[in-house]
Scaffold this active site. Structure first.
Site, PDB file in Angstrom:
ATOM      1  CB  THR A  17      -0.904  -0.112   1.201  1.00  0.00           C
ATOM      2  OG1 THR A  17      -0.256   0.225   2.354  1.00  0.00           O
ATOM      3  CG2 THR A  17      -1.880  -1.210   1.309  1.00  0.00           C
ATOM      4  CB  ALA A  19       2.932   0.850  -3.977  1.00  0.00           C
ATOM      5  CE1 TYR A 174       2.484   9.829  10.552  1.00  0.00           C
ATOM      6  CE2 TYR A 174       4.237  10.409  11.778  1.00  0.00           C
ATOM      7  CZ  TYR A 174       3.802   9.467  11.016  1.00  0.00           C
ATOM      8  OH  TYR A 174       4.860   8.923  10.314  1.00  0.00           O
TER       9      TYR A 174
HETATM   10  N1  LIG Z   1       9.124   9.864   5.313  1.00  0.00           N
HETATM   11  C1  LIG Z   1       9.402   9.636   6.500  1.00  0.00           C
HETATM   12  O1  LIG Z   1      10.421  10.452   6.913  1.00  0.00           O
HETATM   13  C2  LIG Z   1       8.900   8.632   7.469  1.00  0.00           C
HETATM   14  C3  LIG Z   1       9.319   8.276   8.602  1.00  0.00           C
HETATM   15  C4  LIG Z   1       8.740   7.396   9.553  1.00  0.00           C
HETATM   16  C5  LIG Z   1       7.541   6.694   9.035  1.00  0.00           C
HETATM   17  N2  LIG Z   1       7.030   6.954   7.937  1.00  0.00           N
HETATM   18  C6  LIG Z   1       5.968   6.096   7.262  1.00  0.00           C
HETATM   19  O2  LIG Z   1       6.233   5.436   6.163  1.00  0.00           O
HETATM   20  C7  LIG Z   1       5.103   5.391   5.292  1.00  0.00           C
HETATM   21  C8  LIG Z   1       5.217   6.039   3.963  1.00  0.00           C
HETATM   22  O3  LIG Z   1       5.405   7.268   4.060  1.00  0.00           O
HETATM   23  P1  LIG Z   1       6.189   8.062   2.859  1.00  0.00           P
HETATM   24  O4  LIG Z   1       7.154   8.814   3.634  1.00  0.00           O
HETATM   25  O5  LIG Z   1       6.753   7.201   1.983  1.00  0.00           O
HETATM   26  O6  LIG Z   1       5.112   9.212   2.283  1.00  0.00           O
HETATM   27  P2  LIG Z   1       4.654   9.525   0.927  1.00  0.00           P
HETATM   28  O7  LIG Z   1       5.938   9.850  -0.120  1.00  0.00           O
HETATM   29  O8  LIG Z   1       3.907  10.835   1.115  1.00  0.00           O
HETATM   30  O9  LIG Z   1       3.890   8.240   0.610  1.00  0.00           O
HETATM   31  C9  LIG Z   1       2.580   7.945   0.960  1.00  0.00           C
HETATM   32  C10 LIG Z   1       2.021   7.146  -0.116  1.00  0.00           C
HETATM   33  O10 LIG Z   1       0.666   6.758   0.474  1.00  0.00           O
HETATM   34  C11 LIG Z   1      -0.286   7.046  -0.649  1.00  0.00           C
HETATM   35  N3  LIG Z   1      -1.697   7.454  -0.012  1.00  0.00           N
HETATM   36  C12 LIG Z   1      -1.873   8.800   0.643  1.00  0.00           C
HETATM   37  N4  LIG Z   1      -3.166   8.639   1.134  1.00  0.00           N
HETATM   38  C13 LIG Z   1      -3.785   7.612   0.670  1.00  0.00           C
HETATM   39  C14 LIG Z   1      -5.085   7.303   0.491  1.00  0.00           C
HETATM   40  N5  LIG Z   1      -6.063   7.954   1.213  1.00  0.00           N
HETATM   41  N6  LIG Z   1      -5.420   6.354  -0.142  1.00  0.00           N
HETATM   42  C15 LIG Z   1      -4.291   5.415  -0.778  1.00  0.00           C
HETATM   43  N7  LIG Z   1      -3.228   5.797  -0.705  1.00  0.00           N
HETATM   44  C16 LIG Z   1      -2.747   7.136  -0.149  1.00  0.00           C
HETATM   45  C17 LIG Z   1       0.276   8.111  -1.312  1.00  0.00           C
HETATM   46  O11 LIG Z   1      -0.374   8.197  -2.784  1.00  0.00           O
HETATM   47  P3  LIG Z   1       0.012   9.513  -3.504  1.00  0.00           P
HETATM   48  O12 LIG Z   1       1.552   8.942  -4.186  1.00  0.00           O
HETATM   49  O13 LIG Z   1      -0.979   9.453  -4.391  1.00  0.00           O
HETATM   50  O14 LIG Z   1       0.235  10.672  -2.673  1.00  0.00           O
HETATM   51  C18 LIG Z   1       1.847   7.521  -1.351  1.00  0.00           C
HETATM   52  O15 LIG Z   1       1.918   6.493  -2.454  1.00  0.00           O
HETATM   53  C19 LIG Z   1       3.772   6.180   6.239  1.00  0.00           C
HETATM   54  O16 LIG Z   1       3.172   5.078   6.979  1.00  0.00           O
HETATM   55  C20 LIG Z   1       4.663   7.138   7.239  1.00  0.00           C
HETATM   56  O17 LIG Z   1       3.900   7.195   8.184  1.00  0.00           O
HETATM   57  C21 LIG Z   1       7.678   8.075   7.048  1.00  0.00           C
END
Ligand SMILES: NC(=O)c1ccc[n+]([C@@H]2O[C@H](COP(=O)([O-])OP(=O)(O)OC[C@H]3O[C@@H](n4cnc5c(N)ncnc54)[C@H](OP(=O)(O)O)[C@@H]3O)[C@@H](O)[C@H]2O)c1
Length: 295
Positions: A17, A19, A174
């Protein structure tokens, strides 16, 4: 690039998910490179199709598929499962990665607070609806992308949807949701005992992705500036891929990982009574008949 004949994930079906960007996209790409059949879940059809093409071009793996759904909605989660089960009778790895932070409190069309809906129910309901196929595919794995932000979270069972206190920039909601990911993982591991399905949670590090950039104003600015001192999505996905594929963790379940190592999560996260209550409330909210603990 062509897939090696002895690709380590060949024959494995993986559902990812979130992705289409960031950590989920990097994990999907790496697992495709390793020969897995990867099913990507995205919310935008054009972006999801573009991601599939990009991964195909980079890996030569044509066993790629996708489902388009809004995972902030329980109806979207149910559609995802329906679409998946129509085509597949096995699932070896489920990667719950979708997530976000919302500076202002928002409520979904189904009446749930957005952070709770996407970050917790998006994992809880999807996993529960896929448990039968995971068990039938054992050995199988569920990887839950959490965050070290969970260490700032406290589970308020009477305010899971942050009505009483949302917190500056959405951070309280969050961090509570990321604590839910860890507690959900621990409770799920107990319920899956003896099934051959393992589950672990992980922290990806501070990763330069699209995360938080959906927000306007100061919060959006902070996240956009964050990229300068962050890990790449590939580095952030490393432990996800490790937990999804490595024989090192064949029998490891109910742990929290950081940089490929099982580490202690926050003291709150080990509150078993609270984790069980969270499960019960979530099961009630989503209307699922939840499996009973096997112990
Ligand atoms: N980045 C960090 O530093 C960090 C640190 C700790 C934990 N995390 C965790 O890592 C995970 C991934 O985050 P990321 O950093 O890769 O963020 P990201 O680049 O914003 O990616 C989020 C993904 O989720 C999708 N998404 C968002 N809302 C959605 C919805 N309503 N339905 C279906 N898909 C949806 C987005 O789609 P779109 O491409 O269409 O936007 C994107 O594919 C999250 O659980 C976050 O809490 C991230």
């Amino acid at each position: 690039m062509t897939i090696e004949t002895k690709a380590p994930m060949s024959g494995k079906i993986v559902l990812v998910t979130g992705a289409t960007n960031g950590i989920g996209k990097a994990a999907a790409l790496e697992l495709a490179r390793m020969g897995a059949q990867v099913v990507l879940v995205g919310r935008s059809r054009p972006k999801t199709e573009a991601t599939v093409s990009e991964i195909f071009k980079k890996t030569g793996n044509n066993a790629l598929d996708y489902i388009v759904a809004d995972l902030a909605l329980m109806s979207g989660i149910r559609q995802t499962v329906e679409a998946f089960l129509q085509k597949y009778d096995h699932l070896h790895v489920l990667i719950n990665n979708v997530g976000g932070i919302f500076a202002q409190r928002e409520v979904t069309a189904e009446g749930l607070e957005m952070t709770f809906a996407l970050n917790h129910i998006g994992y809880f309901l999807l996993t529960n609806l896929l448990l039968d196929v995971l068990k039938a595919s054992a050995p199988a794995r569920v990887v839950n992308v959490s965050s070290d932000a969970h260490r700032f979270g406290a589970l308020n069972l009477s305010d899971l949807q942050s009505e009483q206190s949302y917190g500056m920039g959405g951070f309280r909601a969050y961090s509570q949701s990321k604590l839910m990911n860890v507690m959900f993982t621990y409770e799920l591991a107990q319920r899956l005992e003896g099934t051959g399905v393992t589950t672990n949670a992980m922290h990806p590090g501070a990763v330069a992705t699209g995360f938080g950039r959906n927000n306007r104003g100061m919060i959006g600015f902070i996240f956009r500036s964050f990229g300068h001192f962050s890990l790449t999505p590939e580095q952030g996905a490393d432990t996800v891929v490790y937990l999804a594929s490595s024989p090192d963790v064949d029998d490891v379940t109910g742990k929290y990982f950081d940089r490929r190592k099982a580490v202690l999560s926050s003291s709150h996260s080990y509150d078993e009574a609270a984790a069980r209550r969270l499960w019960e409330i979530s099961a009630e909210l989503t209307g699922i008949a939840s499996p009973q603990p096997t112990a």
